[in-house]
Structures are given as structure tokens and as C-alpha cells.
Scaffold this motif. Structure first.
Motif, PDB file in Angstrom:
ATOM      1  N   TRP A 132     -30.875  -1.784  10.583  1.00  0.00           N
ATOM      2  CA  TRP A 132     -30.142  -2.928  11.297  1.00  0.00           C
ATOM      3  C   TRP A 132     -29.072  -2.883  12.120  1.00  0.00           C
ATOM      4  N   THR A 167     -29.713  -0.740  15.083  1.00  0.00           N
ATOM      5  CA  THR A 167     -30.397  -1.428  16.315  1.00  0.00           C
ATOM      6  C   THR A 167     -29.462  -2.509  16.924  1.00  0.00           C
ATOM      7  N   ALA A 168     -28.416  -3.074  16.201  1.00  0.00           N
ATOM      8  CA  ALA A 168     -27.325  -3.696  16.662  1.00  0.00           C
ATOM      9  C   ALA A 168     -26.359  -2.838  17.108  1.00  0.00           C
ATOM     10  N   LYS A 169     -26.628  -1.577  17.391  1.00  0.00           N
ATOM     11  CA  LYS A 169     -25.733  -0.632  17.552  1.00  0.00           C
ATOM     12  C   LYS A 169     -24.079  -0.823  17.234  1.00  0.00           C
ATOM     13  N   SER A 170     -23.942  -1.165  15.893  1.00  0.00           N
ATOM     14  CA  SER A 170     -22.786  -1.574  15.447  1.00  0.00           C
ATOM     15  C   SER A 170     -22.396  -0.766  14.305  1.00  0.00           C
ATOM     16  N   HIS A 171     -21.015  -0.932  13.707  1.00  0.00           N
ATOM     17  CA  HIS A 171     -20.759   0.291  12.674  1.00  0.00           C
ATOM     18  C   HIS A 171     -20.270  -0.469  11.609  1.00  0.00           C
TER      19      HIS A 171
END
Lengths: 472, 472
Positions: A283, A286-290
Motif C-alpha cells: 500500500w 502505491t501511495a509512493k509514501s515512506h
């Protein structure tokens, strides 16, 4: 899942295969029109998009096609009555406007020149929402072809608005003005997605959204931070303090009254959410978050599906060019948005935000706050038989796979249709989380797009029976 | 104040009147060169400014004029030795670079086309600092003309740097490299102002400044605030929280260790400040601000002259265009600056800010912080006899008016000269608060500019006696 597809499934697929290339060519033509509703200079493109769609729907076979004017961008209405006098009426909702996009935001290809790579079509609006509106055109043709009908088994209506990405400011008025012509036994919203390529799902709710722009004015012009700094209020500092005051240390929204009326998740609903094959690492990719961060006491899925939020969409003030400039800025700006869930009233949220803000701005700073038109939250009645019909049609398109239930964190004007038309709202979307809605390199998976076509081809045949089972 | 001017005062004025028009024409020519050191594409203009000044100083009569290279923009050095072997040496400091300026920032005229209206010359750099450097050229000529000398009564040196508005990143190294040639008995800094048109003052200190840029990185690109909002950290939110954490509820800077070593105002100093004819309403008009706000327990003048501060010079992140865009932004930026007072060490401030920041950024957000070259705070020894000489020369230029003492909230590299050259630093400036340093429509009052010329014309004759009274 390993069963032989039934003959209708086979017939639908054969028909779709024959028409796939022409269908994708048409979609690409539509995607080339940069119908960005948020940008005033694109108004002509939004109109061109509406007119293009209207012509295509006429070509598809809809017997009535009209471009409806609003006080903003035009919408498209189309109708194709059934030849069965007892047929139920279904209204499909989608939108033909798109989010802003510019090559320099990180697009690998021109956002308005659709590019197919590895079975994906990249373009602004490919998934949100032109692709998902467009699968209905081939879907109804497939329905007719495999059933041998000359008119659909349902009275099929489409309403495709042109201001969804701007918060649908005139949609409710449009629906109210045309309530009789839009009347339906069920509304099918095709502006959401599903869990993943391999886990087909039906969405049962969307969050609402209220958004505002805040302008903060300090000195009449940028002033020297040496000569005056430390003795006068700085609007950029005030902007930061407003942002910081949005949440408490548990990431609960700290605006007094914000949670008033919120429909809390039941234990059963939390259990359904927990059953989904959620992979937080995937996820996050997909969220291109860390990392994850959100309201204490809730899982990531609960946070995005069923909890209201306060988000900073934009902040600006003072000198943002190269190097430094030792000033106290003249002004600062904030763009905030609040996702809302069932039970929250956007009008009350606006009042709560205004009251809260008034207490945060010090003497010497003048401010303005302007709210956009809100979008209300929406929840499908979980017991509605049409929901089963949608899930069944989707299951056939997905080779018998079990169809699960989700919600969407995003927002759409579905609640207006539900409220004004007094009809149940169902969601049918085949976009997947990696499609990049509102982001650079938005795309649609072409195989899934064809599953959307298949689902509707089955659904229009299945729905009459399902809806006749309902109290009408 | 009503006394007849002495004959020297009269002679100086007569000489200056004769040369005023040519002097202002030359200054305007210099102001047309947009020597903005913060903008890399203006580097050629900064060099052109240095070369223009060097040529003009040669024309004035300075016997040695050199353009000194640095790792950044060039400085100009000039020297005119006295013919008296016992003459003391004075080093004048100023800068030839200017703040950024663009017509669209609110300038009524082109910032790089000097425009005279009602006895004021409007141009970027008119007051900060080209005008105040330039009055020394006519001042030394007037000194020679009225005394009949062929060389000044002091060994006169000028150092005019080209990076002051960028924080003088290479100035200390330049001073260290040329310490012998810059050696002086006193340093006269002409880069400050005075109280008002009618209250001439000598500045006795400037604040230092440390500045930094902070970049905060969240998602790899802007992401949909509906699909992901409320579950991932938002860099614009973090930027706001950093801003809010700069101060406590009493507007004290809340960075741990920030106040370590601060030289507190004595009761006597606070009394001197309180004696000044301060009109807060008038000050606010000059500040173009609509309220005061600052550290609890201090007056407005104390806040800007003698207290360290933390200021937001710029903030940015997410969507700042027209309309809305419901995203979680990929990144956000902050430009902060900290004014420093005597006793604060910029290196320790940088460490304190870095430690403080590390504790504020949540997991999932990556950040970078870059500091510019700091400028140290500076205080003139209040008992120095040269201070009396400066005040006396200024009093003669101002028709016998009492000259009072102030400080400046702004910053300059005076402390580097004080430290490296081990010389007392004095301030001589005739700019007034309404001159709009760093702001649109910067100007200089032409009558006051000529008072600056007059003051130096007297000062070079007075200083030898004053400095001989000092232990050399």
C-alpha cells in the motif's frame, strides 16, 4: 475460479475482443481533450469534451443525448429506454472533467497524448474518470449483441458531469432541476476503483470533502526582517500555526465540533475491513509514501475509508525563489481540505472551521477564507439486492472470483443523487490503486477496463430481476 | 540648532551644492546596474557594478583602487593615504550588491531606473547601500576642498563588498586574506540608518543573522488526498508544525539553547532606548504593518534592536495555483532566518536548530537543511572617543542638533572587521526608516544624502585628534 465460463461470458468476451481496438482508439481521442475544470482557461476544452462525448453516445445508440448547461461547465445526459415496459431504470454517473496536469510535474509522457505501454494507457483522466465512463458505451452494445435485444433490459440513463474535479459546485442544482428526467430505481456510480487486479471488489461508500482557501495579510508589502522582524506578526508564521493547530498530538483533528455526528464503524464493519488481504508495504508503494501516520486507534484502511481528515493541499508565502531574502512576508496562503464521513454535515464543518480560524489569527493580520462547494459523504445500504447483482456481474467478468466490499477514501457527488433522486447508490469501478489518480502518469489497465465492459454487459441483464425483488 | 553655522560648515555646503547634480547623476548611473547577488544570473551585473565603482573611485582621486576577487562576487578596495605621517587610518565599509527587485512586487517605477520625485531618488540600492557608499566620494573631495589639503587628514581606505545581501559568505575570508592592507585604527560602517529626518542618530550595534533552507520530502509525487489522505505524513503539514514550534506562547524562541550566551540589555541601556521619541503608530506606518507582536517583556525597539528572533522568510508546498487540487503534496520548503545579538555564536545556533529540527520530523518524511554563511552580531564600545567624533561631525551637518544613540535590527559583516582587524567599529548612516530597505519602492532622501556627504567632510578633519586621544 477454475470453472469454464458460461456461454454468456464467452459471448460477451468474443464481442468485446472484436471491438476493443476501435473502443480504445475512441477513448484515446477523448483523452486528448484537456478538460481541466479547475483552470478557467480550459473552459473551452471542457465544453469540447462534453460535445465529443455527446456525439459518441449518439453513435452508440442512445436515443436521447443532450448537453446540459450549468452555471459552470456543461454536463452530458443520455437515455436509452428499454423496450420492456416493466424494466427498471438505472442512472449511471461519471464525469468528463479531469485534474490539472503538466508534463513538468513528473509525467514521463504528455498527459494529454494517451500512450499505451505494456497493456496500460497513460493519460490524465484515463482512470479518473473518462475510461470508467467510456466502458459503459461498449458494455451496453455487448449486452444487446449477446442477448439479441434491440434495446437494453433496463431503461439506461447516463449523467456525465464536467465539474467533479472542482468539487461539483453546480451538480446538485443540475440534479434538482432535472430530477424527473434523472429519476431512477438505482444509481450506478462509475468513479471509484477496486482492491487490486486479483481481488475484485465493490465499493460501498465514499468520503465527502469540504475545502477552503485562506489568505493571510500582514504588512502591506514584504518588509525587512532585520528592521522589523520580531516586533510585527508574520503571516507565514500564522499560516504555520494554523496548520499545526489542525491536529492534536494523536493526529485527531483538533477543530472543535469536527467529529460531531460522525457515523462510527461498527465492530462488524471493522472485522470486514480487517479480513481484506492488506499489505501495508505494498500500500505504501502505491501511495509512493515512506511511512504511515494518522489518527490514533485506527488502521490505515479505516483511516482512509471511514475517518474524516484535515489535509494541507497547498501552502505558500514569502520568498520561494533561489537564495534567501530576509523579509517578513506581506501575505501567506493555505489550501485546506477536509474529508468527511457519513453523519457529518459540510455546512456545520464550514462553520466549525470558520470559528476555529477566527481564534487563531492574531491582531495585525487580516484574513479571508473562502469555501468551495462541498461534496457530501455517501454510503450504500449494505442490504440492497442490487448490490448483490453488481457483485454477481463482476464475479462473472472475473472468472467467478469472490467479490468483496470496500470503501473509497475519495469523494464524488453520489450523495446528491441519493438525496435528490431518493435512489440507492451503488459503485462500479475497475480502476486499481496504482492508477495514479490526481498524480503524474495516471493510467488505466486495459485488461481491467475490458472487465468493466464485461461487468456492465452482464449487469443490465441481471438487474431487472434483482430490482424487482426490491420494494419499488 | 539656531546658531549660525561655522565657516567650515558653510564652505562644505557651498562646495557640495556646486557638485550635487553631477554626484546624483553618477549615483543614478550606478543604480542602473542590477547587482543582485542572490540571483546567479545577475553575477555579471554584480561584476559590472564593482568595475563601475572602481573606475569612479579612481576618478575621485583614490591612489590605489583594486577589484578583489572572492569565491563569489568581487569586492572593491581603494586607498588614499594621508600626507601626514602621523595620520590615523580609517577603513570605510559598504556593499555594492542589492536585494532582488521586480516591478511586479509593487514598484511604482522600474527598480533599476532611478527616478527622482519630491527630493527622493527611488531605486533598488538607493539607500541599501549604494547611496551610502557613494556619499564618501563627494565627502572626501569636500574635505580636501575646504581644508586646502591635497591628501586627506586620515589614511582613508574603502572596502565595498558584493555579497552583503547574500549574507557575505566570502567576506571574512577576504578580510583575513587582506588583513594587513585593511588594517585600520577604526572602521566606519556606512550601511545603517538613523532615527528620523529630524533626529540624527549614530547606530552602536547591529544584529547578526543565520539563515537556513529546509526541504521536506513526503510521497515521491503529489498523491490523491482522498485515497491516501489521513494515513500518510504530509510534508506541508510538517512544515507548518516546524513553523509553529519556533516560538512558545509568549513569542520566545522555543529552540532549546537558542538564548544561550545572549548579552542582556542593562537597565541603563533600556533607559536610553526608552528616552527616544518613539511613536508606535508612526513606526507601524513605516513597517507597513497593522499590529505589533513579539517577545513578551520587551518593547518594540528592544525587540528589533537587542533581542534575537526566528522569522519565516518563505514557505511553500503543494498546489499554489488557481482553484483547488486535492493532494497530499510531495514536498514542502521553508526559508527561516534567525537574528542574533551579542553573545550568540552562529555556529552554536546552527547546531541548536539542527537538533531541534531532527526532533520535529516524523518517520516517512525525509528532510534536508542547508545553512547560509552567518553574519555575526556587532556592538560598538560605547566609551570609544571616535564615537564622539562621529556624533560631533554629524551634529555639525545637522545644524547643531543633538545626536542620539540607537541600534539597528538588521545585519552586516561589521563583526568580521572588528574581529579580524581588531579595530573598533563605528556606524555612520543617514538613511531613514521610510527608505524601504529590501522592499518595493526603496528610496533615499536626497537632502539627507547630502548630510552624509557633509558629515564625512567634517569627520576626516576631526578624527585624527579624537583617535590620537585613544591608546593606539
Amino acid at each position: 475460479m477454475s470453472e469454464t465460463p458460461d456461454s454468456a461470458v464467452h459471448a460477451v468476451r468474443t464481442y468485446i475482443e472484436q471491438h476493443r481496438a476501435a473502443f480504445l482508439g475512441d477513448l484515446a481521442e477523448w483523452l486528448r481533450i484537456p478538460s481541466v475544470s479547475a483552470q478557467p482557461d480550459r473552459a473551452g476544452d471542457v465544453r469540447r469534451s462534453a460535445e465529443w462525448l455527446a456525439a459518441k453516445l449518439t453513435e452508440t445508440g442512445f436515443t436521447t443525448v443532450e448537453v446540459w448547461e450549468t452555471d459552470g461547465a456543461p454536463a452530458v445526459f443520455a437515455e436509452w429506454p428499454s423496450d420492456d415496459p416493466d424494466a427498471p431504470t438505472v442512472l449511471v454517473y461519471g464525469h468528463h472533467d479531469v485534474q490539472p496536469a503538466a508534463r513538468e510535474d513528473g509525467w514521463h509522457t504528455d498527459p494529454f497524448e494517451p500512450t499505451v505501454v505494456d497493456g496500460r494507457m497513460y493519460a490524465r483522466g484515463a482512470a479518473d474518470d473518462k475510461g470508467q465512463v467510456f466502458f459503459h458505451t461498449l458494455g451496453v452494445r455487448a449486452h444487446l449483441a449477446v442477448t439479441g435485444r434491440t434495446a437494453p433490459a433496463v431503461n439506461l440513463k447516463l449523467i456525465v458531469e464536467g465539474e467533479e474535479e472542482s468539487g461539483s459546485p453546480h451538480f446538485r442544482a443540475l440534479v434538482e432541476a432535472h430530477a424527473e428526467r434523472l429519476a431512477a430505481d438505482a444509481v450506478i456510480v462509475s468513479d471509484t476503483g477496486m482492491w487490486s487486479e486479483t481481488t475484485p471488489t465493490v465499493c460501498t461508500g465514499m468520503r465527502g470533502v469540504a475545502d477552503c482557501e485562506i489568505e493571510l495579510y500582514g504588512p502591506d508589502q514584504d518588509i525587512h526582517s532585520g528592521s522589523f522582524g520580531g516586533a510585527v506578526p508574520n503571516p507565514a508564521t500564522v499560516a504555520g500555526r494554523i496548520v499545526a493547530a489542525l491536529h492534536d498530538e494523536h493526529e485527531h483533528v483538533a477543530i472543535p465540533g469536527f467529529y460531531d455526528g460522525v457515523t462510527e464503524l461498527t465492530d462488524a464493519e471493522r472485522a470486514l475491513v480487517a479480513e481484506l488481504p492488506f499489505d501495508e508495504e505494498a500500500w505504501l508503494r502505491t501511495a509512493k509514501s515512506h511511512g504511515t501516520l494518522g489518527e490514533a486507534g485506527f488502521s490505515t484502511l479505516e483511516r482512509v475509508w471511514a475517518r474524516p481528515t484535515a489535509e494541507v493541499n497547498g501552502i505558500g508565502g514569502g520568498y520561494q525563489g533561489p537564495g534567501g531574502k530576509t523579509i517578513v512576508p506581506a501575505s501567506a496562503q493555505l489550501k485546506l481540505s477536509f474529508r468527511l464521513v457519513a453523519g457529518q454535515d459540510p455546512a456545520k464543518i464550514e462553520l466549525a472551521v470558520r470559528d476555529w480560524l477566527a481564534g487563531l489569527v492574531p491582531a495585525g493580520i487580516r484574513y479571508e477564507i473562502v469555501f468551495g462547494a462541498p461534496t457530501r459523504p455517501c454510503l450504500t445500504p449494505l442490504g440492497h439486492p442490487a448490490l448483490k447483482a453488481v457483485a454477481g456481474a463482476m464475479s462473472r467478468a472475473f472468472d467467478g472470483a469472490k467479490v468483496r466490499y470496500t470503501r473509497e477514501g475519495g469523494s464524488g457527488p453520489a450523495a446528491d443523487l441519493q438525496d435528490v433522486l431518493e435512489a440507492p447508490v451503488l459503485f462500479l469501478g475497475i480502476s486499481v490503486p496504482s492508477d495514479g489518480w490526481h498524480a503524474p502518469n495516471e493510467k488505466i489497465e486495459l485488461d481491467l477496463l475490458m472487465k468493466g465492459v464485461e461487468t456492465t454487459a452482464h449487469l443490465w441483464g441481471d438487474l431487472p430481476t434483482a430490482l424487482l425483488a426490491t420494494e419499488r
